[in-house]
Every structure is written in C-alpha cells, then in structure tokens.
Enzyme design. Structure first.
Site, PDB file in Angstrom:
ATOM      1  N   GLU A 272      -4.849   1.890   2.771  1.00 24.17           N
ATOM      2  CA  GLU A 272      -4.891   0.708   3.636  1.00 24.17           C
ATOM      3  C   GLU A 272      -5.084   1.122   5.083  1.00 24.17           C
ATOM      4  O   GLU A 272      -5.838   0.504   5.818  1.00 24.17           O
ATOM      5  CB  GLU A 272      -3.581  -0.098   3.499  1.00 24.17           C
ATOM      6  CG  GLU A 272      -3.616  -1.446   4.230  1.00 24.17           C
ATOM      7  CD  GLU A 272      -3.149  -1.382   5.673  1.00 24.17           C
ATOM      8  OE1 GLU A 272      -3.376  -2.353   6.414  1.00 24.17           O
ATOM      9  OE2 GLU A 272      -2.563  -0.371   6.098  1.00 24.17           O
TER      10      GLU A 272
ATOM     11  N   ASP B 298       6.356   1.092   6.280  1.00 29.33           N
ATOM     12  CA  ASP B 298       4.916   0.869   6.186  1.00 29.33           C
ATOM     13  C   ASP B 298       4.293   1.948   5.312  1.00 29.33           C
ATOM     14  O   ASP B 298       3.815   2.928   5.813  1.00 29.33           O
ATOM     15  CB  ASP B 298       4.314   0.877   7.589  1.00 29.33           C
ATOM     16  CG  ASP B 298       2.874   0.431   7.610  1.00 29.33           C
ATOM     17  OD1 ASP B 298       2.394  -0.092   6.598  1.00 29.33           O
ATOM     18  OD2 ASP B 298       2.207   0.626   8.652  1.00 29.33           O
TER      19      ASP B 298
ATOM     20  N   HIS C  69       0.847  -1.210   0.000  1.00 33.57           N
ATOM     21  CA  HIS C  69       0.000   0.000   0.000  1.00 33.57           C
ATOM     22  C   HIS C  69       0.874   1.249   0.000  1.00 33.57           C
ATOM     23  O   HIS C  69       1.872   1.332   0.713  1.00 33.57           O
ATOM     24  CB  HIS C  69      -1.002   0.000   1.156  1.00 33.57           C
ATOM     25  CG  HIS C  69      -0.409   0.042   2.536  1.00 33.57           C
ATOM     26  ND1 HIS C  69      -0.100   1.223   3.163  1.00 33.57           N
ATOM     27  CD2 HIS C  69      -0.099  -0.942   3.407  1.00 33.57           C
ATOM     28  CE1 HIS C  69       0.367   0.959   4.382  1.00 33.57           C
ATOM     29  NE2 HIS C  69       0.402  -0.347   4.547  1.00 33.57           N
TER      30      HIS C  69
ATOM     31  N   ASP D 252       3.853  -6.117   3.322  1.00 33.64           N
ATOM     32  CA  ASP D 252       3.432  -5.047   4.238  1.00 33.64           C
ATOM     33  C   ASP D 252       3.917  -5.332   5.653  1.00 33.64           C
ATOM     34  O   ASP D 252       3.241  -5.010   6.623  1.00 33.64           O
ATOM     35  CB  ASP D 252       1.900  -4.880   4.199  1.00 33.64           C
ATOM     36  CG  ASP D 252       1.435  -3.659   4.994  1.00 33.64           C
ATOM     37  OD1 ASP D 252       2.264  -2.760   5.241  1.00 33.64           O
ATOM     38  OD2 ASP D 252       0.243  -3.615   5.370  1.00 33.64           O
TER      39      ASP D 252
ATOM     40  N   HIS E  66       4.272   3.118  12.503  1.00 29.67           N
ATOM     41  CA  HIS E  66       3.347   4.231  12.760  1.00 29.67           C
ATOM     42  C   HIS E  66       3.948   5.304  13.664  1.00 29.67           C
ATOM     43  O   HIS E  66       3.243   5.928  14.459  1.00 29.67           O
ATOM     44  CB  HIS E  66       2.022   3.727  13.377  1.00 29.67           C
ATOM     45  CG  HIS E  66       1.258   2.796  12.489  1.00 29.67           C
ATOM     46  ND1 HIS E  66       0.078   2.204  12.906  1.00 29.67           N
ATOM     47  CD2 HIS E  66       1.478   2.354  11.237  1.00 29.67           C
ATOM     48  CE1 HIS E  66      -0.387   1.431  11.940  1.00 29.67           C
ATOM     49  NE2 HIS E  66       0.456   1.496  10.910  1.00 29.67           N
TER      50      HIS E  66
HETATM   51 ZN   LIG Z   1       1.050  -1.270   6.243  1.00 25.97          ZN
END
Ligand SMILES: [Zn+2]
Length: 453
Positions: A321, A287, A275, A349, A419
C-alpha cells in the site's frame, strides 16, 4: 379509562417509542445475541493484541521488497490455517523495492550539528558526494512561487505546519518536483504530523515527469521552526544532505487471504482487511499491522464461535500500500470476474486506538442498514457511521465493482507516530485491539448474514 391510567399509558408509549429510536429498527434485534457473543469472546482475552505483538516483534518493519515482509506473509498464511479459515492462500504481486540506505543531514552554518531526518519514500539519493547548499525556507507553495527567483541552486525547506493530513501531505508528495522545477538542488519538508519528540516522518513522494528528480527528506517540526527563525534573523543556513536511496528491481510479494465461506450464498463476498506492508522505520504497528489483525480477528472470532454467516467473509492482507498500491490493484485484477458479487469492502488503516465507529460510502438503503447495525456497537463506543468511508487498498476493487465501502474509524494520535520509528505496539492497548476487533466482527457478521439491501 381514568385520566391517570391514560397518562401512564401515554408515558409508557412514549418511553417505548423513545427506546425504539435509541436501539434502531426492530430487525436488528435478532442479531443482538450473536453480536453479544462476538463482543464477549473478543473482550475475554488479549489474543489479538498478542498476535499483533508477535507480528511486530518478530518481523519488525515490512517494506515492500523486504525479506521481513515475505516472512510475515508466510507466517500469516500459516496462522490463518491454524485458525481454521478456509481457502487460505497467497496471490502473487510484483512490488517496487525502494531501499533507503544510509542517510544524514548536517547543519554546517550557523553551527555544525547533525540533524535527525528521514528520507522520503521513493526519493532518489544524492550520490556519494551529497548535496550541500544554502537553505531557503517557505511556508507553502504560494511563498515558493513568490520567491521563485531565489530558489535556483538552493535547498528548499517547506515549513508547512501540520493542520490535517490532507492539507500538509501535498508538500511531501509534490514539494520536491515543485522546487526542482525552479532549480532547487534538494528538498526538505517539515514532517507531516503534529509536533512530536523531534520526530521526522517518512512517506512517499511522487516525482513529476517534467522536473528533475532531486533528493528529498523530512525533518522534525522543531528543526523546521528553528530554520524559520534563523531565516527571519537573516542568518545564513547551510546544510549537507546525503542519501543512498534508490530502487532495486521489482520483486515478488503477495496478498494474503483467508475466508469463512458463506453457508448459504458463498459467492457473495464481504471483504475486510488492511495492508501488511509498512514503511521501513518503526514496526508498522498502527500502520497497518493493527488493521490487519483486527479485521482478521473478526473472521477468527466468527469461526471460533461457530457463527458462519450466509455470505462469505474474506479477509485480505494487502501488500504494497505504502509505496505503490500494487496489492490493491492486483486484487482487483485477479478477482475481476467476482467483483460484481462483492457486496461491501471494509478497510482498517487508521490505527487501532479507541473505537469510533465506521465511515460509509454507498447507497442510502445500505447506509440505513449499517446505521442500524451500528446500534449494536453502542457499548463499544463504535456506533457512529460517519459520512464517507473507504480505504486505499480496497479502492481499486470497490471502484471497479461499484460496491459500497467502509473505513474502520478510531480516536487517537495516529498522525503523531505515523511513518515514524515510534509506530510500535507500545501505543496500543489490549483493550483497544479487542474492542475494535469486536466492532468489526459484529459489523461484518451482520452484513454478511443479512446483506445490505
Ligand atoms: Zn496505512
């Protein structure tokens, strides 16, 4: 035959049998020269790492609804065309536009101090006045239930220590509504990840329909433990949370795709991708720009080497995503008529660190085939085929197609930076990118060439 010759022969036969078991079924040997070419080409330079650097340096974080994501998507389309991929185009997806805005968390008692935080994705804001209140710390949902009568009017901190992602992400997803149902005014969660350098992690929360929507943010493991100790000493913990988080109207985004059309069975498709959207902090390198680049690179390497498999290899860079999965759903809907021709879908991913093979979900004969192909990847450390594979973006199409799925697996500190502002290319080496691109290229090429039956 003398005894000695018989003994030597027996030894030779057992060595051959042993080696045979090591390298897999004989059919895979015919793909060894192509596999070696792909590996050699991928390892010859840092092209893919440079491309990953270009994405993350130029566009930064790429949250759905942002101009940065759309600029990155247009760049990818142009680069895929430069690579000579075929049928390169974008497919429209309406995506949610969540905007973080400014946010702050101030400790008020026992001492005034600003604390690092990251509001949870999809969370509501606090309003301009913020939410001030006493904090109650619970370790899990059981403790929340046990102390239900203390929750009303307070800010709940879920201090669930990270064990694995699945076990702790439930506090990010469900914690705000579980606490709101008991009258909490806001929620803090211990960041979902191992203890880093006082690093909060963002990520999506999901509000239930039957509870008020309250503001929610992640704090670092260090600060969560501090709150836990303060509570144990009977010290009043008071904080003020301010968040401007909100949704703007849905906006347009796109899935990107490019292909290497099959030379013999072009209607049969192997999908590889990741993604292209990310959270709004860091650079979304692990990510999941990395996953996009290494899967895309697999097709570029085949094209460059003139290795066009019998079936079509389709690279898909999915949008949205992180906070909607609209790209994965849109792909399924837009390609409804050809889903039956998807022979396998592969997603990367989980970061691009040291290769660790693939995860696979599908029929036994297909598993046997990919296990044999995995033996071509021994030199990369990527031969393991783990039980269970797949990916969020490929999930909707694979489910509708009842097609086998693979995840690209790596060994690394993915969840340490996941994240967070630390998700940058600084964590990823050129060799890791080359090795993973090579592993995906070989796996994808042989499957597209041979099929899975
Ligand atoms: Zn991801």
């Amino acid at each position: 035959m003398s005894k000695r010759i018989a003994l030597v022969l027996a030894l030779l036969i057992s060595v051959v049998v042993y080696l045979g078991a090591q390298v897999g079924p004989g059919w895979v040997d015919q793909y060894r020269p192509a596999a070696q070419k792909l590996i050699t080409e991928s390892q010859a330079n840092d092209f893919a790492w440079q491309r990953l650097a270009e994405v993350t340096d130029t566009f930064g974080p790429r949250i759905s609804g942002s101009e940065a994501l759309e600029r990155a998507i247009d760049w990818a389309v142009a680069k895929m065309k430069e690579d000579g991929l075929e049928n390169v185009h974008k497919e429209l997806v309406m995506v949610p536009k969540w905007v973080r805005g400014r946010e702050s968390l101030d400790l008020i008692e026992p001492v005034r101090q600003p604390l690092p935080l990251l509001g949870l994705g999809n969370a509501v804001g606090t309003g301009p006045a913020g939410v001030e209140g006493d904090v109650i710390v619970v370790k899990d949902f059981d403790e929340l239930t046990a102390r239900a009568s203390d929750v009303k009017g307070r800010i709940v901190l879920f201090n669930a220590v990270f064990t694995n992602y699945g076990a702790t992400v439930v506090y990010r997803r469900d914690g705000p509504s579980r606490a709101a149902a008991l009258g909490a005014t806001a929620v803090l969660i211990r960041a979902v990840g191992p203890t880093g350098l006082r690093t909060p992690h963002t990520g999506a929360t999901v509000y239930a329909d039957n509870a008020p929507k309250i503001a929610a943010a992640a704090i670092s493991a260090e600060d969560a433990d501090r709150f836990q100790r303060l509570q144990a000493r009977g010290v009043r913990i008071r904080v003020k949370l301010s968040m401007e988080a909100h949704f703007d109207p849905d906006s347009t985004s796109y899935n990107v795709m490019g292909e290497l059309r099959g030379r013999d069975l072009p209607d049969e498709i192997v999908v590889v991708g990741g993604h292209f959207d990310s959270w709004d902090v860091g650079a979304g390198a692990s990510d999941d720009a990395g996953g996009c680049i290494v899967t895309w690179e697999a097709a570029r390497l085949m094209k460059k080497l003139g290795l066009r498999p019998r079936r079509t290899v389709r690279v898909v860079l999915f949008t949205n995503e992180e906070n909607g999965l609209r790209g994965g759903n849109a792909y399924r809907d837009a390609h409804k008529d050809e889903l039956k021709n998807h022979i396998l879908l592969i997603e990367s991913d989980g970061g691009v660190f040291d290769p660790d093979g693939f995860g696979f979900t599908g029929p036994d004969d297909a598993r046997a085939a990919v296990t044999a192909i995995g033996t071509l990847l021994k030199g990369l450390g990527a031969s393991a085929i783990a039980a269970g594979g797949g990916g969020a973006d490929i999930g909707p199409a694979a489910e509708a197609a009842k097609a086998p799925v693979m995840s690209h697996n790596v060994k690394g500190d993915y969840f340490l930076i996941h994240h967070t502002p630390a998700d940058t290319i600084a964590r990823i080496t050129p060799k890791q990118v080359s090795d993973n691109a090579a592993a995906i290229a070989v796996m994808t090429y042989v499957i597209a060439e041979r099929g899975l039956k």
